[in-house]
Design an enzyme around this catalytic site. Structure first.
Site, PDB file in Angstrom:
ATOM      1  N   TYR A 179      18.103  10.835 -36.394  1.00 12.67           N
ATOM      2  CA  TYR A 179      19.057  11.713 -35.725  1.00 12.67           C
ATOM      3  C   TYR A 179      20.234  11.965 -36.655  1.00 12.67           C
ATOM      4  CZ  TYR A 179      21.735   7.478 -34.591  1.00 12.67           C
ATOM      5  OH  TYR A 179      22.452   6.311 -34.669  1.00 12.67           O
ATOM      6  N   TRP A 219      23.830   2.534 -22.918  1.00 20.00           N
ATOM      7  CA  TRP A 219      24.254   3.263 -24.098  1.00 20.00           C
ATOM      8  C   TRP A 219      25.431   4.172 -23.739  1.00 20.00           C
ATOM      9  CZ3 TRP A 219      19.406   4.917 -27.419  1.00 20.00           C
ATOM     10  CH2 TRP A 219      18.613   3.777 -27.634  1.00 20.00           C
ATOM     11  N   ASP A 265       8.440   1.210   1.227  1.00 18.23           N
ATOM     12  CA  ASP A 265       7.586   1.290   2.415  1.00 18.23           C
ATOM     13  C   ASP A 265       6.670   0.082   2.392  1.00 18.23           C
ATOM     14  OD1 ASP A 265       5.912   2.195   0.322  1.00 18.23           O
ATOM     15  OD2 ASP A 265       4.895   3.654   1.604  1.00 18.23           O
ATOM     16  N   HIS A 278      20.579  -1.492 -36.143  1.00 14.23           N
ATOM     17  CA  HIS A 278      20.018  -0.178 -36.437  1.00 14.23           C
ATOM     18  C   HIS A 278      20.928   0.513 -37.451  1.00 14.23           C
ATOM     19  CE1 HIS A 278      19.708   4.115 -35.444  1.00 14.23           C
ATOM     20  NE2 HIS A 278      20.907   4.038 -34.922  1.00 14.23           N
TER      21      HIS A 278
HETATM   22  N1  FFO Z   1       0.553  -2.918   1.928  1.00 13.67           N
HETATM   23  C1  FFO Z   1      -0.779  -2.955   2.076  1.00 13.67           C
HETATM   24  N2  FFO Z   1      -1.308  -3.954   2.774  1.00 13.67           N
HETATM   25  N3  FFO Z   1      -1.578  -2.025   1.509  1.00 13.67           N
HETATM   26  C2  FFO Z   1      -1.071  -0.999   0.780  1.00 13.67           C
HETATM   27  O1  FFO Z   1      -1.835  -0.192   0.245  1.00 13.67           O
HETATM   28  C3  FFO Z   1       0.347  -0.925   0.615  1.00 13.67           C
HETATM   29  N4  FFO Z   1       0.985   0.073  -0.106  1.00 13.67           N
HETATM   30  C4  FFO Z   1       2.412   0.292   0.124  1.00 13.67           C
HETATM   31  C5  FFO Z   1       3.098  -1.035   0.134  1.00 13.67           C
HETATM   32  N5  FFO Z   1       2.457  -1.930   1.078  1.00 13.67           N
HETATM   33  C6  FFO Z   1       1.128  -1.923   1.217  1.00 13.67           C
HETATM   34  C7  FFO Z   1       2.624   0.978   1.443  1.00 13.67           C
HETATM   35  N6  FFO Z   1       2.060   2.280   1.480  1.00 13.67           N
HETATM   36  C8  FFO Z   1      -0.320   3.654   4.565  1.00 13.67           C
HETATM   37  C9  FFO Z   1       0.413   4.540   3.805  1.00 13.67           C
HETATM   38  C10 FFO Z   1       1.173   4.063   2.762  1.00 13.67           C
HETATM   39  C11 FFO Z   1       1.229   2.719   2.486  1.00 13.67           C
HETATM   40  C12 FFO Z   1       0.462   1.833   3.219  1.00 13.67           C
HETATM   41  C13 FFO Z   1      -0.313   2.306   4.266  1.00 13.67           C
HETATM   42  C14 FFO Z   1      -1.102   4.141   5.729  1.00 13.67           C
HETATM   43  O2  FFO Z   1      -2.190   3.657   5.988  1.00 13.67           O
HETATM   44  N7  FFO Z   1      -0.566   5.083   6.498  1.00 13.67           N
HETATM   45  C15 FFO Z   1      -1.233   5.638   7.671  1.00 13.67           C
HETATM   46  C16 FFO Z   1      -1.000   4.821   8.898  1.00 13.67           C
HETATM   47  C17 FFO Z   1       0.374   4.865   9.439  1.00 13.67           C
HETATM   48  C18 FFO Z   1       0.482   4.250  10.811  1.00 13.67           C
HETATM   49  O3  FFO Z   1      -0.511   4.133  11.530  1.00 13.67           O
HETATM   50  O4  FFO Z   1       1.612   3.876  11.159  1.00 13.67           O
HETATM   51  C19 FFO Z   1      -0.798   7.059   7.891  1.00 13.67           C
HETATM   52  O5  FFO Z   1       0.206   7.479   7.328  1.00 13.67           O
HETATM   53  O6  FFO Z   1      -1.533   7.731   8.621  1.00 13.67           O
HETATM   54  C20 FFO Z   1       0.413   0.711  -1.178  1.00 13.67           C
HETATM   55  O7  FFO Z   1       1.061   1.377  -1.949  1.00 13.67           O
END
Ligand code: FFO
Length: 802
Positions: A255, A351, A543, A229
């Site tokens: 810059y 950097w 998660d 650069h």
């Molecule tokens: N895995 C699967 N199979 N499907 C998904 O959509 C996802 N996710 C991430 C990563 N893993 C996944 C996890 N995120 C809930 C909320 C967030 C998630 C996945 C699921 C959910 O259904 N929550 C409910 C139930 C909780 C419970 O009963 O313990 C809730 O909060 O009420 C997609 O990004």
């Protein structure tokens, strides 16, 4: 490992020196820093770096790295806090500077927008008639890079570190999957080559653009592309103030900084000039980091510079250089331990701007096992195998050079190389007029043009569609509203193939996952559990959904390659971990008519009682063997159906042939999940946050032992809460309460079902009460907002559990 491991740092540039300083300050004093060049100016990128530190970045992490760099180098007396000024010469840039002003506020960097006259006051050589305004950060400035190296090296040496110039690394020694030392060559005073091994428990590669070569010695791919650069200095300029803010003119990829009465001009406007590892200056070259300067590439930049700074016109530039430094496929540094070589770490593609911040984070990782800074954007393991190919690294690295100063929309994908990863449903999605953006290398449809006619039957009012300005309307279509509506009222298919799927199995798998994650996953086969991965500091690393398919076989739904790396690293003997993502696929069948769609196609009992929420079963849908999971990230009745990649198309066609579903894209998906309050890891919460703050305490079972438990506390000072906003925003905007900045937005979308725009935001706990009035600053405008109670949609779970 002993409390004072023997450490070798490869590279005495600004990262190596900063790291030696940070580590010796933490009591790791057995530190040897080796460099092929002389000290302190080794001939790497730090030796020619003009040292400009503009702190503000869309990434909170990168901004924090830069802010720490500013604080530290100021304290060490090797930083000139001259301020930073970015000017706009186009309306689009001026708007973008408003957005940037918002990031600075969100991440705690003091800044202001100033008018053209104020720009000229800060930069008297600048023609105020050319600019629409500027973004001024008083704490930005110039790091004197070589002095930063020297000062930090001196402090580290005083604490016992050794710095060896003229030592070229020729090998990385290993035994049984662990690093044991570094083989170096040096010349003695008679010019005779000496070869020896410096033993080490930990080796950190901070070799800058030599990283790929050092990585090769360790059997590790380092996805970094060196690019040259151009930078040149004017002659002495009459009327120059001699000092002043560092300056960016991004509309012309330029810059500037002062060098006494001269002005330095750097340009990203020229063609990308990739430098292969073998083209880097050989041993004995004083400045291997400098390539030949080519005036024909720089001249247009100089002409552009003359337009902004008329005093340059009629003069020409002197002493141009063409300095090499590091680019990665996504612009973030490379931090982390090699997956197959314990004790071998990278602190690469950093950097000067972020040097001290990255060094502190790496020191924390090495000493404490966890960093206080969220590193998920920087971790080496973020790359998928396809993103490590030399061709990909070269092309994306060059694209990042070209785009470094462009106004980039948060959803904007790179144009090439694409497509890379496609799901088995891709061909049907194309037929349906899918509009594709990229995520983790996957082509992901955001909406389908085939659904446009559905708009005719919808309420066309603003509350339903959501008011969006041109920015929030980019990479978006009102068709998303129709797909959202179809999901809530009927049934839709969502391609979940890009969801990372990890199989964990073996006789000790259950015990392992029970120890690694926060929730109780040791339930009977057929169970599915939402659970968290924490780091040892209690921060959320991911998660997950954990499905127990069989007694000794689990399928994990995860967030990305970081999870694969983390789970693999922690797995004990007797447990296998496999990435099944590429060989399988997944379709979400969601909506009130999901049962009506799937039941006739299968012998599985899909009734509410026969197939409970958060359980899984294996069976057939038509001819296709599937694993069905009753979970839904959109908050509707339905299932995720998994099968092998070869049968994906058959599965899609089988479901489609019922004539019931529409296809849904990511735009609708994001809106639906925000209505339901489902968090997106990496955006809504990161390792910086603990489960209680993030509203995920329900997924933590403190009665069992798991990684991160001891660091948890249920006292929270901040909370992730939904806001109802007066219009759709995009994320990362600052949130104010009574004129004071109190937090920032994470995700945002229009909630079509609730007929209101939603923005999730981090706020102090005392402001997290529903009804609290705040406002969100969006391109400098105040958008009124109110804290709401969550979930915003179906709080009684009547839609899902039926
Ligand atoms: N895995 C699967 N199979 N499907 C998904 O959509 C996802 N996710 C991430 C990563 N893993 C996944 C996890 N995120 C809930 C909320 C967030 C998630 C996945 C699921 C959910 O259904 N929550 C409910 C139930 C909780 C419970 O009963 O313990 C809730 O909060 O009420 C997609 O990004």
């Amino acid at each position: 490992m002993t409390s004072r491991p023997r450490l070798v740092i490869i590279g005495a540039g600004i990262v190596g020196c900063a790291l030696a300083d940070e580590l010796t300050a933490r009591g790791w004093t057995d530190v040897t820093v080796v460099d092929r060049g002389p000290l302190p100016a080794t001939g790497g990128s730090s030796s020619h770096a003009p040292g400009l530190v503009f702190q503000t970045n869309p990434s909170k992490t990168m901004t924090e790295f830069a802010s720490y760099t500013v604080r530290k180098y100021t304290e060490l007396g090797c930083f000139e806090q001259v301020g930073g000024l970015e000017v706009a010469t186009t309306e689009e840039r001026w708007q973008d500077l408003h957005r940037k002003h918002g990031w600075a506020e969100s991440w705690g960097v003091e800044s202001r927008l100033v008018d053209p006259a104020a720009c000229a006051e800060l930069w008297p050589l600048l023609d105020p008639g050319k600019v629409l305004g500027g973004f001024h950060v008083p704490s930005d400035g110039l790091a004197v890079a070589v002095r930063c190296c020297e000062t930090q090296a001196r402090r580290a040496s005083e604490r016992g570190a050794r710095f060896l110039g003229g030592h070229t690394v020729v090998g990385v020694e290993q035994h049984g999957g662990r690093v044991t030392g570094v083989a170096v060559e040096s010349d003695d005073e008679h010019g005779v080559v000496e070869h020896r091994v410096i033993e080490a428990d930990v080796v950190v590669c901070a070799a800058g653009f030599w990283g790929p070569s050092i990585g090769e010695l360790a059997g590790l791919t380092v996805p970094l592309q060196p690019l040259a650069h151009q930078y040149a200095r004017s002659g002495p300029l009459a009327g120059s103030p001699g000092t002043g803010p560092i300056l960016r003119h991004q509309d012309r990829d330029l810059y500037f900084r002062h060098h006494g009465d001269r002005v330095g001009v750097g340009s990203y406007a020229h063609r990308p000039m990739p430098v292969a590892q073998h083209e880097i200056g050989p041993k004995g070259t004083t400045m291997p980091s400098v390539q030949a300067f080519t005036g024909e590439d720089f001249d247009p930049a100089w002409r552009d510079a003359c337009e902004l700074l008329p005093t340059l016109a009629g003069t020409t530039y002197e002493d141009g250089i063409n300095g090499v430094f590091s680019f990665t496929p996504d612009g973030f540094p490379l931090i982390g331990e090699a997956p197959h070589l314990e004790g071998f770490w990278l602190a690469e593609a950093v950097w000067v701007t972020h040097s001290a911040g990255v060094a502190r984070a790496v020191a924390e990782l090495l000493v404490d096992g966890v960093s206080a800074t969220d590193l998920h954007e920087c971790e080496l393991s973020r790359f998928e195998p396809v993103q490590l190919s030399p061709a990909f690294v070269a092309e994306r690295g060059a694209r990042n050079f070209v785009e470094v100063y462009d106004v980039i929309h948060p959803l904007q994908p790179m144009e090439s190389p694409r497509p890379m990863r496609t799901s088995p449903f891709h061909i049907r999605q194309r037929e349906l007029g899918g509009f594709f953006l990229e995520g983790a290398g996957w082509e992901r449809p955001h909406w389908f043009e085939a659904n446009r006619p559905l708009l005719d039957d919808l309420p066309g009012d603003e509350a339903f569609l959501g008011r969006r300005d041109a920015w929030a309307g980019r990479y978006w279509s009102p068709i998303a509203a129709a797909e959202s509506h179809a999901t809530r009222e009927s049934v839709a298919l969502y391609d979940m193939t890009p969801l990372k799927r990890i199989e964990v199995g073996g006789s000790k798998a259950a015990a392992f996952l029970q120890r690694l994650t926060t929730n109780d996953v040791d339930k009977k086969p057929g169970s599915v559990t939402y659970t968290l991965l924490l780091d040892t500091g209690g921060g959320i690393r991911s998660d997950l959904t954990v499905a127990r398919i069989e007694e000794d076989r689990f399928q994990i739904g995860a967030n990305g390659n970081l999870d694969l790396d983390w789970i693999t690293r922690h797995a004990p003997g007797g447990v296998y971990v496999r990435d099944i993502t590429p060989g399988t696929c997944c379709v979400g069948v969601w909506g009130p008519r999901a049962r009506e769609l799937v039941q006739p196609l299968t012998d599985l009992d899909m009734s509410h009682e026969g197939f409970r929420y958060f359980t899984c079963k294996t069976g057939y849908v038509g001819h296709v063997p599937v694993t069905a999971m009753r979970v839904s990230y959109v908050g509707e009745l339905g299932w995720e159906l998994y099968t092998t990649a070869d049968l994906g198309l058959k599965l899609w066609d089988t479901l489609w042939a019922t004539g019931l579903p529409v296809a849904g894209g990511r735009a609708a998906f994001n809106s639906l999940r925000l209505e339901k309050g489902y968090r997106l890891w990496g955006v809504d919460m990161t390792p910086e946050h603990d489960p209680y703050e993030a509203g995920l305490g329900f997924a933590v079972k403190t009665g069992k032992d798991f990684v991160g438990r001891d660091a948890l506390s249920t006292d929270v000072t901040r909370k992730l809460v939904p806001l109802l906003t007066a219009e759709v925003v995009m994320g990362k905007e600052p949130v104010r309460h009574q004129g004071r900045t109190v937090g920032y937005v994470t995700s945002a979308a229009h909630g079509h079902t609730i007929r209101a725009p939603i923005a999730y935001a981090w706020l102090p706990a005392e402001l997290a009460e529903p009804g609290t009035q705040v406002d969100v600053t969006y391109f400098g405008r105040r958008v009124p907002a109110e804290v709401a109670a969550e979930p915003l949609f179906d709080p009684k779970m009547e839609k899902i559990r039926r």
